[in-house]
Design an enzyme around this catalytic site. Structure first.
Site, mmCIF file in Angstrom:
data_model
loop_
_atom_site.group_PDB
_atom_site.id
_atom_site.type_symbol
_atom_site.label_atom_id
_atom_site.label_comp_id
_atom_site.label_asym_id
_atom_site.label_seq_id
_atom_site.Cartn_x
_atom_site.Cartn_y
_atom_site.Cartn_z
ATOM 1 N N THR A 64 0.841 -1.197 0.000
ATOM 2 C CA THR A 64 0.000 0.000 0.000
ATOM 3 C C THR A 64 0.877 1.248 0.000
ATOM 4 O O THR A 64 2.112 1.163 -0.104
ATOM 5 C CB THR A 64 -1.019 -0.042 1.169
ATOM 6 O OG1 THR A 64 -1.946 1.035 0.991
ATOM 7 C CG2 THR A 64 -0.366 0.080 2.531
ATOM 8 N N LYS A 68 3.457 1.450 -3.628
ATOM 9 C CA LYS A 68 2.793 0.752 -4.731
ATOM 10 C C LYS A 68 3.523 0.896 -6.073
ATOM 11 O O LYS A 68 3.449 0.012 -6.921
ATOM 12 C CB LYS A 68 1.361 1.259 -4.890
ATOM 13 C CG LYS A 68 0.396 0.694 -3.869
ATOM 14 C CD LYS A 68 -1.002 1.226 -4.144
ATOM 15 C CE LYS A 68 -2.031 0.465 -3.333
ATOM 16 N NZ LYS A 68 -3.399 0.833 -3.682
ATOM 17 N N ASN A 89 -0.450 -3.865 -5.967
ATOM 18 C CA ASN A 89 -0.876 -4.007 -4.561
ATOM 19 C C ASN A 89 -0.768 -5.446 -4.065
ATOM 20 O O ASN A 89 -1.015 -5.718 -2.893
ATOM 21 C CB ASN A 89 -2.293 -3.450 -4.343
ATOM 22 C CG ASN A 89 -3.370 -4.426 -4.763
ATOM 23 O OD1 ASN A 89 -3.151 -5.295 -5.605
ATOM 24 N ND2 ASN A 89 -4.551 -4.279 -4.195
ATOM 25 N N ASP A 104 -7.070 -3.729 -7.056
ATOM 26 C CA ASP A 104 -7.941 -2.590 -6.713
ATOM 27 C C ASP A 104 -9.024 -2.356 -7.767
ATOM 28 O O ASP A 104 -10.184 -2.100 -7.423
ATOM 29 C CB ASP A 104 -7.110 -1.300 -6.579
ATOM 30 C CG ASP A 104 -6.378 -1.228 -5.249
ATOM 31 O OD1 ASP A 104 -6.817 -1.894 -4.289
ATOM 32 O OD2 ASP A 104 -5.364 -0.508 -5.168
ATOM 33 N N ALA A 131 -7.139 12.325 -9.040
ATOM 34 C CA ALA A 131 -6.322 11.757 -10.129
ATOM 35 C C ALA A 131 -5.093 11.063 -9.554
ATOM 36 O O ALA A 131 -4.052 10.996 -10.202
ATOM 37 C CB ALA A 131 -5.920 12.870 -11.092
ATOM 38 N N GLY A 133 -3.509 7.530 -7.132
ATOM 39 C CA GLY A 133 -3.381 6.089 -7.351
ATOM 40 C C GLY A 133 -4.719 5.371 -7.461
ATOM 41 O O GLY A 133 -4.929 4.566 -8.373
#
Ligand code: NAP
Length: 291
Positions: A64, A68, A89, A104, A131, A133
């Site tokens: 995380t 990442k 992730n 995700d 805008a 991750g």
């Protein structure tokens, strides 16, 4: 013994150990899910934990913020999905190779379909607020189902580069446009919007009075609101959706779904989401939001 964990910083309030441990127990699999807090500047620490997966001491690992992207050069292969999002992730071993995946986008899309199944039957127009991750993952998921996606960011260059990166080298079904996150720009497009996704941290604990949606601008009539924030469970944006009688959900379902998808990669078995949900429901209200 299935040995799993999470790399990130900070991690003290992470929900992941509870979510994964409950599923392992329900699956009758012996295992553990540990936390590996690695400071943003600790590149050696990052490499050390990744090497534990390479040597087989760890079965797999979640990654995380803020690692990442940084973890990607340490791996042997990056899935097409993770490459499009530009972030990993989930790390797992395949033979001697370390593979980076990202759950995700699929986690978001699965949860979106669960909450707003009627949206999946038609071509939808969406505004994504933010805008960063998670906005990248959301846009990568939405290009498969949306007709138009507006990426609204306070820094137009960031929205523009998200749009360019998301579409570099491949074609999507959706038209994706960067716009400024302000009242004038949003007012122009609210006539035809089916879904608003908040992918900013605005409204997250402790700043619960903040809203990423301009105060005073009503939400589009008939749209649904998906807030990636899950602490508090009802953000100011969600409260506005409730006030206007709109469909709404927070990000806890995405958190659970992305975790379940990672665990399916590591175990090769179906993962019981209900065990994860009941474990999270037994948790006290959270004071910080981490994966
Ligand atoms: P990130 O990479 O830091 O991106 C955050 C975005 O929000 C950036 O575009 C940032 O703009 C924008 N932003 C921040 N403060 C703002 C403000 N005051 N006004 C307007 N825009 C603002 O973070 P992320 O990883 O995408 O995470 C965003 C949120 O989603 C967090 O709350 C996180 O906890 C949540 N999340 C939830 C899940 C889940 O499973 N439910 C998964 C991932 C993330 P600038 O670049 O200009 O700063």
């Amino acid at each position: 013994m299935i040995n799993l964990g999470l790399i990130g910083w900070p991690l003290s309030h992470s929900k992941s150990p509870v979510i994964h441990s409950s599923a392992l127990k329900a699956m009758d699999l012996p295992g553990r899910y540990g936390l590996y807090p690695i400071h943003p500047s600790d590149q050696e620490g990052l490499l050390r934990v990744v090497d534990e997966v390479r040597r087989g001491n760890l079965t797999g690992i979640n990654v995380t913020i803020p690692h990442k992207q940084k973890v990607m050069p340490l791996l042997d292969e990056i899935s097409t999905n993770a490459r499009s999002i530009g972030a990993v992730n989930t790390i797992f071993r395949q033979g001697k190779k370390l593979i980076g995946e990202n759950t995700d986008a699929t986690g978001f899309l699965c949860d979106l379909n669960t909450h707003f199944s009627d949206l999946s039957n038609r071509s939808i127009n969406v505004i994504v607020l933010g805008a960063g991750g998670s906005a990248r993952a959301v846009v990568c998921a939405l290009v498969k189902v949306a007709s138009k996606i507006f990426v609204a960011a306070r820094r137009p260059d960031k929205a523009k580069s998200l749009v360019e990166d998301t579409f570099s080298g491949r074609s999507g079904l959706a038209i994706v446009s960067p716009i400024l996150l302000d009242e004038i720009s949003l007012k122009d497009i609210t006539g035809s919007i089916d879904l608003i996704v908040n992918a900013t941290p605005v409204g997250m604990h402790p700043n619960v009075d903040a809203s990423p949606w301009p105060v005073g601008l009503p939400l589009p009539v008939g749209c649904c609101v998906y807030d990636l924030i899950y602490n508090p469970p009802e953000t100011r944006l969600i409260k506005l959706a409730i006030k206007q009688g709109l469909g709404h959900t927070n990000g806890i379902g995405m958190l659970i779904e992305q975790a379940a998808l990672s665990l399916e990669i590591w175990t090769g078995m179906p993962v019981p989401r209900d065990a994860m949900w009941s474990a999270i429901r037994q948790q006290p209200i959270i004071t910080d939001q981490e994966a």
